[in-house]
Design a protein around this motif. Structure first.
Motif, short mmCIF file in Angstrom:
data_model
loop_
_atom_site.label_atom_id
_atom_site.label_comp_id
_atom_site.label_asym_id
_atom_site.label_seq_id
_atom_site.Cartn_x
_atom_site.Cartn_y
_atom_site.Cartn_z
N ALA A 38 13.89 54.92 -4.20
CA ALA A 38 12.96 55.97 -3.77
C ALA A 38 12.72 56.92 -4.92
N GLY A 39 11.80 57.84 -4.72
CA GLY A 39 11.52 58.85 -5.73
C GLY A 39 10.03 58.95 -6.00
N LYS A 40 9.71 59.62 -7.10
CA LYS A 40 8.31 59.83 -7.44
C LYS A 40 7.60 58.51 -7.72
N LEU A 41 8.27 57.59 -8.40
CA LEU A 41 7.73 56.26 -8.67
C LEU A 41 8.63 55.22 -8.00
N PRO A 42 8.40 54.96 -6.70
CA PRO A 42 9.29 54.08 -5.95
C PRO A 42 9.19 52.63 -6.42
N GLU A 43 10.24 51.88 -6.14
CA GLU A 43 10.28 50.44 -6.45
C GLU A 43 10.90 49.70 -5.28
N ILE A 44 10.42 48.48 -5.07
CA ILE A 44 11.00 47.59 -4.06
C ILE A 44 11.35 46.29 -4.78
N HIS A 45 12.59 45.85 -4.65
CA HIS A 45 13.02 44.58 -5.22
C HIS A 45 13.53 43.73 -4.06
N LEU A 46 13.04 42.51 -3.97
CA LEU A 46 13.46 41.65 -2.88
C LEU A 46 13.45 40.19 -3.30
N THR A 47 14.12 39.38 -2.52
CA THR A 47 14.08 37.93 -2.71
C THR A 47 13.66 37.32 -1.38
N ARG A 48 12.86 36.25 -1.46
CA ARG A 48 12.44 35.55 -0.26
C ARG A 48 12.20 34.09 -0.59
N GLN A 57 12.67 33.22 -4.39
CA GLN A 57 11.86 33.84 -5.43
C GLN A 57 12.12 35.34 -5.45
N TYR A 58 12.22 35.89 -6.65
CA TYR A 58 12.40 37.33 -6.84
C TYR A 58 11.03 37.99 -6.86
N ILE A 59 10.85 39.06 -6.09
CA ILE A 59 9.58 39.78 -6.02
C ILE A 59 9.88 41.27 -6.21
N SER A 60 9.07 41.93 -7.01
CA SER A 60 9.24 43.37 -7.19
C SER A 60 7.90 44.08 -7.03
N HIS A 76 4.94 42.59 -12.00
CA HIS A 76 4.36 43.00 -13.27
C HIS A 76 2.87 42.70 -13.41
N GLN A 77 2.20 42.39 -12.30
CA GLN A 77 0.75 42.18 -12.29
C GLN A 77 0.13 43.21 -11.36
N PRO A 78 -1.02 43.79 -11.73
CA PRO A 78 -1.63 44.80 -10.85
C PRO A 78 -2.00 44.21 -9.49
N LEU A 79 -1.50 44.83 -8.44
CA LEU A 79 -1.88 44.46 -7.07
C LEU A 79 -3.11 45.25 -6.67
#
Length: 137
Positions: A38-48, A57-60, A76-79
């Motif tokens: 969490a925070g100002k620039l949040p990140e989500i890291h997951l595997t599915r 597969q690792y997805i961020s 690392h690609q613009p969504l």
């Protein structure tokens, strides 16, 4: 001309908002592991598991602040992204609401120079396990 540009900007924001929400919700719902920063620039890291012959597969997802706007990256690609004529900013926040079953509150905000009020989409996402169902609002 201004009203047409405003309408195009609104349509562009809505479509990017829905795309980001659908992608993040699907990946969270079917994830094996989820790690949230969490925070100002949040990140989500997951595997599915993906594909007909399932492989993990690792997805961020991460948010990056550009010079004029923010955008969301998936692996690392613009969504989401703006363009020269319609700069748009899409940002997200996520927080864990419940542990068992795992439920997350996802808030995505979209704004543009051509629209005064930002568009906000807020939804709850439940991580699926055997027999669970996806919950969105």
């Amino acid at each position: 001309m201004k009203s047409a540009l405003k309408e195009i900007a609104y349509i562009e924001l809505r479509s990017q908002l829905r795309l980001a929400c659908e992608s993040i919700c699907q990946d969270i719902a079917h994830a094996e592991n989820i790690q949230i920063t969490a925070g100002k620039l949040p990140e989500i890291h997951l595997t599915r598991y993906l594909g007909q012959e399932p492989h993990l597969q690792y997805i961020s997802y991460r948010q990056e602040e550009m010079m004029w706007y923010t955008r969301i990256y998936k692996n690392h690609q613009p969504l989401t992204d703006g363009n020269y004529f319609l700069p748009t900013g899409i940002s997200f926040q996520i927080q864990s609401v419940k542990q068992k079953p795992a439920v997350y509150l996802l808030t995505i905000t979209a704004n543009s120079l051509h629209i005064k009020k930002p568009l906000v989409l807020e939804t709850a996402v439940q991580k699926l396990s055997a027999g669970d169902a996806l919950v969105t609002q």
